[in-house]
Design an enzyme around this catalytic site. Structure first.
Site: not given
Ligand code: BDP
Length: 701
Positions: A179, A297, A301, A334, A345, A369, A374, A402
């Site tokens: 990003r 993290k 994801e 995180r 979500r 966050k 996001d 982003e």
């Molecule tokens: C999202 C992004 C991704 C990041 C993720 C994160 O798309 O690339 O890895 O957050 O914060 O915004 O871990």
């Protein structure tokens, strides 16, 4: 004949009056643009600073000050040696022998005071309880000088609200930046530990706004960063950052005990895993005694985490925290998790973390966050803020854009951050803003190897504003924009009067043409650039724009009230009540409500008409930004003016693209006519659906 000093002064004055527009500028100097200021009285001329401490941060401060005043005042005035106007830098104890008494109580370890005094040989004193405070005070003094403020009666006193003010780089070891839209990663792993001058300039800029921690690698972490080979390179950066008051942190991969250590498990309750983290922490601290700690993290994801071993996030965080504790290090864990359940979500992080309140070790900080999805152009604050009273919490924001156009146009993010910082959590009682529930602030960095650091000149403001707001969350976005504009562009009031309002409207312009009325995540798949509200077939439901807009023949928006996902129930009752009332928070209308197309908005328009009107407004806003910028042309240096002008031309095209594609798509669902005063989209919907613009900002061709 004119005496030499007088001649010198005259020349200085003339130089100061030369229009800045004449000088070529490429943005490299950021807000540390030490340009001559108009000197009208000899007493306004400062020559340097004396460091009365050998703390490396104070020595750094003195050197930076010398650099600044030499550029600003033109160096020493011949013949004035005997009446040196110097600044004294030190702690109260350092300064006492000079007969200078200052009271630094209440300033904490990083606060400062800057005061004009009546001292022998010293006209100004910068004091703090540590080298860090003195460094920050010196930068504050430089800022005063750059802004042309009188130094006659300076009396500044300031201390940071949060002890940890961090930039998180999402930089990979191959120098790509996740990003990132400003070139490659600053960190050249091939040549490190060799030092690149840019590292120092990066540290100067970050320190100048009070940033004191830097995570140098991506949260999607490559385990090799913890290998001996890489740690040796990290040491070089840590050594370089130290005199700027900046500590290094690393993103650690949860499976590192397997990946690097050759263990068969990363189970946090396995003694071999615990020993591995301890040994790794000991090794790092031998190399970097002031190492800050790790960011992790986990189970997010696709990243490994404790849940693979049926352990909780707290158990995962604590094993790493235990390893760092003897050294004073911190784990930033995180809270960005979703996808393991079918729940909305927006609810998932709260569902996973709320039950763990009180279970994290004291040196763990839960990094949340700003919003529950996001980094969207607009989100309500994350429901975890204020609701983890027995856990230390950090706010995470994103400087890199982003979801806000990446490296095109202008989007000043100060208003997003002040919005979340001032949001009332009503926890434990109303009047408790997010800013008072957190222990730290982290921002996803937006810098790279581009000459101007951030891709566009205006993105520098997001770096600046992040640091200033992390220092003092009570500053307004407008105040910060004004400071930055005066330091970065020009102090000419005509320009400042134009540029600051441009910045202040720039984020709202994007909300209007990208995701108006509380819509979110309408961006194209994967790269997140450009509109794609029609996408509905991705495997992970919450990656689909249709998941967020929920548009159907009846209306549009995500029902998060009691009749829908009931995400509002995660907020305190007073907040939930406000969000449940569609009239009370119109900016989040479609975030919390599924609203009929013919619903009457506060404006009297139907929802459909109001939605189209917002997109139109976004297009008009983009045009206004370009018009305003055109008007400051005579006041701005040509190179930077042209670059921004190009950025804004592109934003106008984007605004139209977003507007036309979104209106065409939503019309195909609402089946309502385009309101009479609005233009038809330039093309049929099918045109936008297949559009694949080449050379997207965040992608290689
Ligand atoms: C999202 C992004 C991704 C990041 C993720 C994160 O798309 O690339 O890895 O957050 O914060 O915004 O871990």
């Amino acid at each position: 004949m004119m005496s030499t000093p007088a001649l010198r002064l005259l020349l200085l004055t003339l130089f100061a009056l030369t229009p800045s527009a004449a000088a070529a500028e490429d943005g490299y100097e950021l807000w540390l643009r030490y340009r001559p200021v108009r000197v009208t009285r000899p007493t306004e001329h400062l020559e340097g600073a004396d460091a009365y401490s050998d703390d490396p941060r104070v020595v750094t401060a003195a050197l930076e000050f010398k650099r600044a005043v030499t550029a600003i005042y033109g160096g020493p005035v011949p013949g004035r040696e005997l009446q040196r106007d110097y600044v004294a830098l030190g702690t109260p104890a350092d300064l006492k022998p000079l007969g200078i008494n200052v009271d630094a109580s209440g300033l904490g370890p990083e606060g400062y005071l800057v005061r004009t005094i009546d001292g022998r040989g010293h006209r100004i004193v910068v004091a703090g309880n540590s080298g860090a405070g003195i460094l920050y005070g010196t930068f504050a003094l430089i800022r005063e000088i750059q802004m042309g403020h009188s130094l006659d009666r300076l009396n500044l006193r300031s201390r940071p609200t949060y002890p940890l003010r961090m930039l998180d780089h999402w930089d990979n070891l191959d120098r790509t930046v996740e990003r990132g839209y400003a070139g490659q990663s600053l960190w050249n792993w091939a040549s490190l530990p060799k030092i690149d001058e840019r590292y120092t300039d990066y540290a100067r800029a970050s320190a100048s706004v009070g940033i004191n921690g830097v995570v140098i690698n991506n949260v999607n972490s490559d385990p090799r960063i913890l290998s001996e080979e890489y740690l040796r390179k990290v040491v070089a950066l840590a050594d370089l950052f130290r005199p700027w008051g900046i500590r290094i942190y690393l993103s650690a991969r949860f499976s590192a005990p397997i990946d690097l250590g050759g263990l068969r498990t990363a189970d946090p309750l396995d003694p071999a895993v615990r020993d591995w983290w301890r040994a790794k922490a000991d090794e790092i601290y031998r190399l970097i005694p002031d190492f800050g700690g790790f960011v992790v993290k986990a189970n997010s994801e696709g990243q490994p985490g404790p849940q693979e071993y049926h352990r909780t996030h707290a158990e995962g965080a604590n094993v790493i925290a235990d390893a760092l504790r003897p050294h004073g290090g911190t784990v930033f864990w995180r809270a960005f998790v979703y996808g393991s359940s079918d729940a909305d979500r927006a609810k998932q992080a709260y569902e996973q973390f709320k039950p763990l309140d009180g279970k994290f070790a004291g040196n763990v900080i839960l990094q949340i966050k700003n919003g529950p999805i996001d980094f969207q152009p607009r989100e309500p604050f994350h429901p975890l803020f204020g609701q983890m009273p027995r856990t230390r919490v950090a706010l995470e924001v994103q400087l890199t854009r982003e979801y806000l156009g990446q490296n095109t146009g202008i989007a000043y993010l100060g208003p997003i951050w002040t919005e979340v910082l001032s949001a009332d959590t009503c926890s434990p009682k109303c009047g408790t803003p997010v800013s008072s529930t957190i222990a730290a602030i982290a921002g996803v960095a937006n810098v790279g190897t581009d000459r101007n650091w951030t891709g566009t000149n205006f993105d520098q403001a997001n770096w600046y504003a992040f640091g200033r707001l992390a220092w003092n969350p009570h500053l307004t976005a407008n105040e910060v924009a004004t400071e930055w504009t005066r330091l970065t562009w020009t102090r000419d009031p005509r320009a400042v009067r134009t540029i600051v309002p441009m910045m202040m409207m720039s984020r709202e312009a994007r909300v209007n043409f990208m995701t108006p009325l509380g819509l979110a995540h309408q961006m194209a798949t994967d790269h997140h650039y450009g509109p794609a509200p029609w996408v509905c077939d991705l495997q992970q439901p919450s990656w689909n724009p249709c998941y967020y807009h929920q548009a159907d023949a009846g209306g549009i928006g995500y029902d998060r009230t009691a009749t829908g996902s009931n995400a509002i129930a995660e907020y305190m009752p007073e907040v939930a009540r406000r969000f449940a009332d569609p009239k009370a928070t119109p900016e989040y209308l479609l975030w919390f409500h599924h609203v009929p197309w013919d619903y009457r908005l506060n404006s009297g328009l139907t929802l459909w008409e109001g939605l189209v009107a917002r997109y139109d407004e976004g297009v008009a806003d983009a045009a206004e930004l370009a018009r305003s910028w055109a008007s400051v042309r005579p006041l701005i240096d040509a190179e930077r003016w042209r670059a921004v002008s190009d950025d804004l031309a592109r934003e106008q095209l984007e605004a139209l693209w977003w507007r036309d594609a979104s209106v065409a798509y939503f019309q195909s669902i609402s089946k309502r006519p385009i309101p009479a005063n609005s233009p038809q989209p330039a093309h049929p919907l099918s045109h936008y659906q297949v559009l694949r613009p080449p050379n997207l900002p965040g992608q290689r061709p």
